[in-house]
Design a protein around this motif. Structure first.
Motif, short mmCIF file in Angstrom:
data_model
loop_
_atom_site.label_atom_id
_atom_site.label_comp_id
_atom_site.label_asym_id
_atom_site.label_seq_id
_atom_site.Cartn_x
_atom_site.Cartn_y
_atom_site.Cartn_z
N GLU A 57 0.85 -1.19 0.00
CA GLU A 57 0.00 0.00 0.00
C GLU A 57 0.89 1.24 0.00
O GLU A 57 2.08 1.15 0.29
N GLY B 194 2.85 7.36 2.04
CA GLY B 194 3.35 8.73 1.98
C GLY B 194 4.30 8.94 0.81
O GLY B 194 4.36 8.12 -0.10
N ARG B 195 5.03 10.07 0.89
CA ARG B 195 5.94 10.41 -0.20
C ARG B 195 7.36 10.56 0.33
O ARG B 195 7.57 10.94 1.46
N ARG C 297 4.74 0.27 1.23
CA ARG C 297 5.10 -0.65 2.31
C ARG C 297 4.17 -1.86 2.20
O ARG C 297 3.13 -1.80 1.54
N THR C 298 4.55 -2.92 2.87
CA THR C 298 3.70 -4.11 2.84
C THR C 298 2.52 -3.90 3.80
O THR C 298 2.58 -3.10 4.72
N THR C 299 1.43 -4.67 3.56
CA THR C 299 0.21 -4.51 4.34
C THR C 299 0.08 -5.62 5.38
O THR C 299 0.83 -6.60 5.37
N THR C 300 -0.88 -5.45 6.27
CA THR C 300 -1.21 -6.52 7.21
C THR C 300 -1.65 -7.77 6.44
O THR C 300 -1.38 -8.89 6.84
N ARG C 301 -2.31 -7.53 5.32
CA ARG C 301 -2.76 -8.65 4.49
C ARG C 301 -1.56 -9.48 4.02
O ARG C 301 -1.62 -10.71 4.00
N PHE C 302 -0.48 -8.78 3.65
CA PHE C 302 0.75 -9.49 3.25
C PHE C 302 1.22 -10.39 4.39
O PHE C 302 1.55 -11.55 4.19
#
Lengths: 205, 254
Positions: free
Chosen positions: A131, A134-135, A146-151
């Motif tokens: 997901e 930021g920039r 960055r990776t997600t909780t889903r990952f």
């Protein structure tokens, strides 16, 4: 911890769409974290693989319920997830970069992999494995990922990214950057010497 | 490794036979002298491979180009190490950069393989998905420090104060207005005084009753019992009994 506490924690885990840690469970249930831990013990037994169609597991630094392995196929049929294609090699590499180096921008991923990362990043975004985060402060302010909780749930990482094996242990048979560098430098020096060796005759050639 | 990858390219060269990634690994480990590797033949082998495949995989082709370009640059610098000592650090720099890049990439590939194996070992894992029902979404990282915490707390207090106000239940009751009584009231006031202003006639009545009284006035005007005049919009309305208003034009109420 009462039987009711265990049932309340079970209901919270049933409702949640993200893993919940002990504190979140304690806050919502209105009981102490020690009581939550006891309740988790009870629920781990109740929702053990083989005992229940819904398995309680430690994942992404929290607790979460998921479908038991034996029910996964049926669930996938219900949710119409059978047609999902496996991750491509490019997507897996991009995911590895984001998981280990994230938050990281698309140009940075491209630099590490040596090829443009547009398609794999898009595919990973669509799958909910990475997901936006930021920039970057760098020129152009590229988006960071960055990776997600889903990952962390898909890859069964108990303590989230901390459960990834240290990158240095992954390719033990691979030479480290310093080793590769020193060898290449030595090779370059050797080549230079061997070319110089022929002496004045070679220079005039 | 997927067959589409440039790294899987099978090579059959004089000093080396095997996949391209093994060649790279050997060069990096100093097990193979880069000076002996005919890079042009590597390119020809790749082109032949592309032709046999019949289609162009852009991802794989660009991967190959980057790797071969780096390899070629390194080889050129190795072979053409000039007499000038000044240029040597440049060659070393290039070698170091390539080494760092390849070593970094090798680790990424190892990590990708670990993820792939992990996925295969754990099997499909299905769980409740979608927006979190119990927790707000995780804050975006760079949001930290962009706002004054006091201002944020103040804004929250305002919102909570407002939501408390809005949360008070208001019961709207059906109200019955005594229209006929108000009709009589207006009729009586006008006939008693002959002429009076609307404001005087409704003094002491509440809003709802005043509205009903206005309706009563209109009804009396319609019935010819009362005449009204209003000199300007929103100005005072004067009413008089119709028999005393013969000489006046019937004005329109506001």
């Amino acid at each position: 911890m009462t039987d009711q506490d265990a049932r309340v924690v079970e209901a919270l885990l049933f409702l949640a769409s993200e893993p919940l840690d002990e504190r979140a469970l304690a806050d919502a249930a209105g009981i102490g974290e020690a009581d939550v831990e006891e309740a988790i013990e009870v629920l781990l037994e109740r929702h053990a693989p083989g005992a229940s169609g819904v398995v309680l597991e430690r994942v992404a630094s929290g607790w979460a319920l998921r479908a038991a392995d034996e029910a996964a196929l049926a669930c996938a049929r219900l949710l119409d997830r059978l047609a999902q294609r496996p991750l491509s090699k490019a997507a897996l590499e991009t995911l590895a970069v984001v998981a280990y180096a994230g938050p990281v921008s698309r140009p940075e991923i491209a630099r590490i992999r040596g090829v443009a990362a547009d398609n794999p990043v898009q595919s990973l975004l669509e799958r909910g494995l990475i997901e936006e985060a930021g920039r970057s402060d760098r020129p152009g302010q590229p988006l960071l990922y960055r990776t997600t909780t889903r990952f962390e749930r898909v890859f069964a990482l108990e303590e989230g990214r901390h459960s990834l094996p240290p990158i240095d242990e992954l390719g033990e048979d691979l030479p480290g950057p310093d080793e590769v560098r020193s060898r290449l430098v030595a090779m370059a020096a050797e080549q230079a010497v061997s070319i110089e060796e022929p002496g004045p005759a070679a220079e005039s050639a | 490794m997927a067959p589409s990858s440039a790294l899987a390219l099978e090579l059959d060269l004089e000093p080396f036979a095997g996949p391209f990634d093994l060649l790279l690994a050997l060069v990096l480990r100093d097990a193979l002298d880069l000076g002996e590797v005919p890079v042009a033949d590597v390119c020809l082998a790749y082109l032949a491979d592309l032709e046999a495949a019949g289609e162009m995989d852009l991802e794989s082709a660009s991967e190959f180009l980057v790797l071969v370009a780096a390899l070629l640059e390194l080889k050129i610098r190795l072979l053409l190490a000039p007499d000038e000592v000044d240029d040597m650090p440049d060659a070393q720099e290039a070698a170091e950069e390539l080494a760092a890049r390849l070593a970094e990439y090798a680790r990424v590939q190892a990590a990708a393989r670990w993820l792939e194996e992990r996925l295969a070992a754990t099997g499909p894992r299905l769980f409740r998905d979608g927006p979190p029902a119990l927790r707000p979404p995780r804050p975006v990282l760079d949001d930290a420090g962009t706002g004054d915490p006091q201002a944020l707390a103040g804004a929250l207090a305002d919102v909570m104060a407002r939501s408390r106000e809005e949360a008070e239940p208001i019961h709207v009751l059906r109200r019955r207005l005594p229209l006929l009584r108000l009709l009589d009231h207006v009729r009586r006031v006008v006939s008693e005084r002959g002429s009076c202003s609307f404001d005087e006639a409704v003094r002491g009545l509440d809003r709802g009753e005043q509205a009903a009284a206005f309706w009563a006035v209109l009804d009396l005007v319609r019935g010819g019992e009362v005449a009204v005049t209003q000199s300007e919009p929103f100005g005072p309305i004067r009413m008089r009994a119709a028999h005393a208003a013969h000489d006046h034009a019937t004005g329109a109420a506001a």
